[in-house]
Design an enzyme around this catalytic site. Structure first.
Site, PDB file in Angstrom:
ATOM      1  N   SER A  82      -3.680   0.343  14.472  1.00  0.00           N
ATOM      2  CA  SER A  82      -4.358   1.631  14.678  1.00  0.00           C
ATOM      3  C   SER A  82      -4.646   1.804  16.162  1.00  0.00           C
ATOM      4  CB  SER A  82      -5.680   1.661  13.914  1.00  0.00           C
ATOM      5  OG  SER A  82      -6.446   2.775  14.341  1.00  0.00           O
ATOM      6  N   TYR A  91     -13.278  -2.980  11.205  1.00  0.00           N
ATOM      7  CA  TYR A  91     -11.903  -2.454  11.116  1.00  0.00           C
ATOM      8  C   TYR A  91     -11.163  -2.637  12.444  1.00  0.00           C
ATOM      9  CZ  TYR A  91      -8.298   1.206  10.389  1.00  0.00           C
ATOM     10  OH  TYR A  91      -7.122   1.909  10.273  1.00  0.00           O
ATOM     11  N   ASN A 104       1.472  -2.516   5.526  1.00  0.00           N
ATOM     12  CA  ASN A 104       0.821  -1.216   5.733  1.00  0.00           C
ATOM     13  C   ASN A 104      -0.581  -1.145   5.137  1.00  0.00           C
ATOM     14  OD1 ASN A 104       0.636   1.869   5.961  1.00  0.00           O
ATOM     15  ND2 ASN A 104       0.613   1.523   3.731  1.00  0.00           N
ATOM     16  N   LYS A 155      -7.739  -4.751  13.254  1.00  0.00           N
ATOM     17  CA  LYS A 155      -6.509  -4.171  13.814  1.00  0.00           C
ATOM     18  C   LYS A 155      -6.121  -4.885  15.113  1.00  0.00           C
ATOM     19  CE  LYS A 155      -5.639  -1.208  10.582  1.00  0.00           C
ATOM     20  NZ  LYS A 155      -4.508  -1.452   9.670  1.00  0.00           N
ATOM     21  N   GLY A 174       0.818  -1.221   0.000  1.00  0.00           N
ATOM     22  CA  GLY A 174       0.000   0.000   0.000  1.00  0.00           C
ATOM     23  C   GLY A 174       0.844   1.260   0.000  1.00  0.00           C
ATOM     24  N   THR A 198      -2.388  -1.220  -6.165  1.00  0.00           N
ATOM     25  CA  THR A 198      -3.421  -2.148  -6.642  1.00  0.00           C
ATOM     26  C   THR A 198      -3.571  -2.103  -8.159  1.00  0.00           C
ATOM     27  OG1 THR A 198      -5.162  -0.511  -6.336  1.00  0.00           O
ATOM     28  CG2 THR A 198      -4.751  -2.001  -4.481  1.00  0.00           C
ATOM     29  N   THR A 255       1.315   3.616  -2.528  1.00  0.00           N
ATOM     30  CA  THR A 255       1.061   4.650  -3.537  1.00  0.00           C
ATOM     31  C   THR A 255       0.770   6.018  -2.938  1.00  0.00           C
ATOM     32  OG1 THR A 255      -1.246   4.024  -3.459  1.00  0.00           O
ATOM     33  CG2 THR A 255       0.084   3.074  -5.245  1.00  0.00           C
ATOM     34  N   ARG A 256       0.280   6.046  -1.708  1.00  0.00           N
ATOM     35  CA  ARG A 256      -0.153   7.328  -1.123  1.00  0.00           C
ATOM     36  C   ARG A 256      -0.159   7.211   0.403  1.00  0.00           C
ATOM     37  NH1 ARG A 256      -6.046   6.188  -1.093  1.00  0.00           N
ATOM     38  NH2 ARG A 256      -6.269   4.246  -2.228  1.00  0.00           N
TER      39      ARG A 256
HETATM   40  N1  LIG Z   1      -5.080   7.452   8.069  1.00  0.00           N
HETATM   41  C1  LIG Z   1      -5.235   7.204   9.359  1.00  0.00           C
HETATM   42  O1  LIG Z   1      -5.699   8.058  10.128  1.00  0.00           O
HETATM   43  C2  LIG Z   1      -4.826   5.868   9.921  1.00  0.00           C
HETATM   44  C3  LIG Z   1      -4.904   5.705  11.308  1.00  0.00           C
HETATM   45  C4  LIG Z   1      -4.523   4.488  11.874  1.00  0.00           C
HETATM   46  C5  LIG Z   1      -4.101   3.460  11.053  1.00  0.00           C
HETATM   47  N2  LIG Z   1      -4.043   3.629   9.693  1.00  0.00           N
HETATM   48  C6  LIG Z   1      -3.595   2.490   8.904  1.00  0.00           C
HETATM   49  O2  LIG Z   1      -2.465   2.878   8.132  1.00  0.00           O
HETATM   50  C7  LIG Z   1      -2.425   2.131   6.915  1.00  0.00           C
HETATM   51  C8  LIG Z   1      -2.327   3.092   5.738  1.00  0.00           C
HETATM   52  O3  LIG Z   1      -3.389   4.008   5.826  1.00  0.00           O
HETATM   53  P1  LIG Z   1      -3.534   5.291   4.872  1.00  0.00           P
HETATM   54  O4  LIG Z   1      -4.378   6.252   5.604  1.00  0.00           O
HETATM   55  O5  LIG Z   1      -2.200   5.693   4.364  1.00  0.00           O
HETATM   56  O6  LIG Z   1      -4.400   4.641   3.697  1.00  0.00           O
HETATM   57  P2  LIG Z   1      -4.788   5.240   2.251  1.00  0.00           P
HETATM   58  O7  LIG Z   1      -4.362   6.641   2.109  1.00  0.00           O
HETATM   59  O8  LIG Z   1      -6.236   4.889   2.110  1.00  0.00           O
HETATM   60  O9  LIG Z   1      -3.899   4.305   1.275  1.00  0.00           O
HETATM   61  C9  LIG Z   1      -4.165   2.935   1.235  1.00  0.00           C
HETATM   62  C10 LIG Z   1      -3.041   2.218   0.507  1.00  0.00           C
HETATM   63  O10 LIG Z   1      -3.365   0.806   0.529  1.00  0.00           O
HETATM   64  C11 LIG Z   1      -3.527   0.336  -0.812  1.00  0.00           C
HETATM   65  N3  LIG Z   1      -4.626  -0.618  -0.859  1.00  0.00           N
HETATM   66  C12 LIG Z   1      -5.958  -0.333  -0.746  1.00  0.00           C
HETATM   67  N4  LIG Z   1      -6.658  -1.474  -0.849  1.00  0.00           N
HETATM   68  C13 LIG Z   1      -5.762  -2.465  -1.052  1.00  0.00           C
HETATM   69  C14 LIG Z   1      -5.873  -3.858  -1.280  1.00  0.00           C
HETATM   70  N5  LIG Z   1      -7.047  -4.463  -1.307  1.00  0.00           N
HETATM   71  N6  LIG Z   1      -4.752  -4.582  -1.488  1.00  0.00           N
HETATM   72  C15 LIG Z   1      -3.547  -3.992  -1.461  1.00  0.00           C
HETATM   73  N7  LIG Z   1      -3.355  -2.675  -1.267  1.00  0.00           N
HETATM   74  C16 LIG Z   1      -4.460  -1.927  -1.059  1.00  0.00           C
HETATM   75  C17 LIG Z   1      -3.787   1.570  -1.656  1.00  0.00           C
HETATM   76  O11 LIG Z   1      -3.373   1.315  -2.990  1.00  0.00           O
HETATM   77  P3  LIG Z   1      -4.081   2.059  -4.271  1.00  0.00           P
HETATM   78  O12 LIG Z   1      -3.637   3.503  -4.230  1.00  0.00           O
HETATM   79  O13 LIG Z   1      -3.571   1.327  -5.446  1.00  0.00           O
HETATM   80  O14 LIG Z   1      -5.565   1.931  -4.038  1.00  0.00           O
HETATM   81  C18 LIG Z   1      -2.919   2.617  -0.951  1.00  0.00           C
HETATM   82  O15 LIG Z   1      -1.588   2.485  -1.353  1.00  0.00           O
HETATM   83  C19 LIG Z   1      -3.710   1.292   6.912  1.00  0.00           C
HETATM   84  O16 LIG Z   1      -3.409  -0.006   7.393  1.00  0.00           O
HETATM   85  C20 LIG Z   1      -4.605   2.012   7.890  1.00  0.00           C
HETATM   86  O17 LIG Z   1      -5.549   1.151   8.467  1.00  0.00           O
HETATM   87  C21 LIG Z   1      -4.402   4.812   9.116  1.00  0.00           C
END
Ligand SMILES: NC(=O)c1ccc[n+]([C@@H]2O[C@H](COP(=O)([O-])OP(=O)(O)OC[C@H]3O[C@@H](n4cnc5c(N)ncnc54)[C@H](OP(=O)(O)O)[C@@H]3O)[C@@H](O)[C@H]2O)c1
Length: 245
Positions: A139, A152, A87, A156, A13, A38, A15-16
């Site tokens: 998380s 979710y 991630n 986690k 994951g 993806t 890309t962003r």
């Molecule tokens: N943001 C928060 O506040 C927060 C807080 C606590 C924990 N987290 C955790 O941190 C991690 C990253 O979060 P984020 O906020 O950076 O997420 P995000 O901005 O939504 O990015 C998600 C990443 O995961 C990839 N992805 C989505 N669905 C997938 C799948 N089915 N198989 C493989 N890759 C997949 C996406 O790829 P594409 O671009 O190709 O779709 C993207 O690279 C996650 O595990 C999330 O639960 C986030």
């Protein structure tokens, strides 16, 4: 024992959001970084961003074939990873009364079964090298709970249990397994919140701001690095004081 030369790090994951910050941080620290997307376009973008320091591969956590393809691409290219950062993760929020089975199963299959599908093929090379680092992104809600996120939060909490069990299994081979538990991070995942929701959430954060993806990447890089060689089975909370457990 310090990191072997030319270590490949695989970040799912990438890309962003948090994953992109992690690949950029690990690249700065001298790893060859493979990040997953993806889509083919996302993987190509990553390859261009990382230039000679890494590449992008296509991989979807629900699809073992695509995961096997990503590992084959690494084996035939830069080499199999000795650092794995699990991630990637998804949300499908709804209160329990309205949560559809599909929403429950999507999150569990992606976040939990996906962890199994990616981690297992990564172990062989770590066991052979007698060195490895696995960092799983959890998380803060795994401990706090969160209304509307029972799927979710369950996923986690499972990730943190998986982290501790695997840490026991792999410690004798000098492979550490840890988790990083972010609080609220400024990414697409939290971008869906309304201004009111964001303000209410920030009021609960003693440091008074959301985390940047870089705040989380720094913690992941620490756990992957030589300075964390005696830490295993741990969950490192990076949440601005939101949860002081
Ligand atoms: N943001 C928060 O506040 C927060 C807080 C606590 C924990 N987290 C955790 O941190 C991690 C990253 O979060 P984020 O906020 O950076 O997420 P995000 O901005 O939504 O990015 C998600 C990443 O995961 C990839 N992805 C989505 N669905 C997938 C799948 N089915 N198989 C493989 N890759 C997949 C996406 O790829 P594409 O671009 O190709 O779709 C993207 O690279 C996650 O595990 C999330 O639960 C986030």
């Amino acid at each position: 024992m310090s990191r072997p030369d030319g270590t490949v790090a695989f970040v799912t994951g990438a890309t962003r959001g948090i994953g992109l910050a992690i690949v950029q941080q690990l690249a700065r620290e001298g790893y060859f970084v493979v990040g997953s997307a993806t889509t083919a376009e996302g993987a190509e973008r990553l390859t261009q961003t990382l230039a000679d320091k890494g590449l992008g591969v296509v991989m979807r956590l629900q699809d073992q074939g695509s995961i096997d393809g990503a590992f084959a691409a690494m084996a035939n290219g830069p080499g199999t990873p000795l650092v794995l950062v699990n991630n990637a993760g998804i949300t499908r929020d709804n209160v329990m009364l309205r949560m559809r089975e599909e929403q429950w199963l999507d999150v569990i299959d992606t976040n939990v079964n996906g962890l199994y599908r990616v981690t297992k093929p990564a172990l062989r090379s770590m066991l052979k090298a007698r060195w490895g680092r696995i960092v799983n992104v959890s998380s803060v809600v795994a401990r706090m709970g969160n209304p509307g996120q029972s799927n979710y939060v369950s996923s986690k909490a499972a990730i943190e249990g998986f982290t501790r069990s695997l840490a026991h299994e792999l410690a004798s081979r000098n492979i550490t397994v840890n988790a990083v538990a972010p609080g609220f991070v400024d990414t697409d995942m939290t971008g869906e919140l309304t201004d009111d929701q964001t303000a209410a959430m920030l009021a609960r954060v003693p440091l008074g701001r959301m985390a940047s993806p870089q705040d989380i990447a720094s913690a992941v890089a620490f756990l992957a690095g030589d300075g964390a060689g005696y830490i295993t089975g741990e969950t490192l909370h990076v949440n601005g004081g939101l949860g002081m457990f």
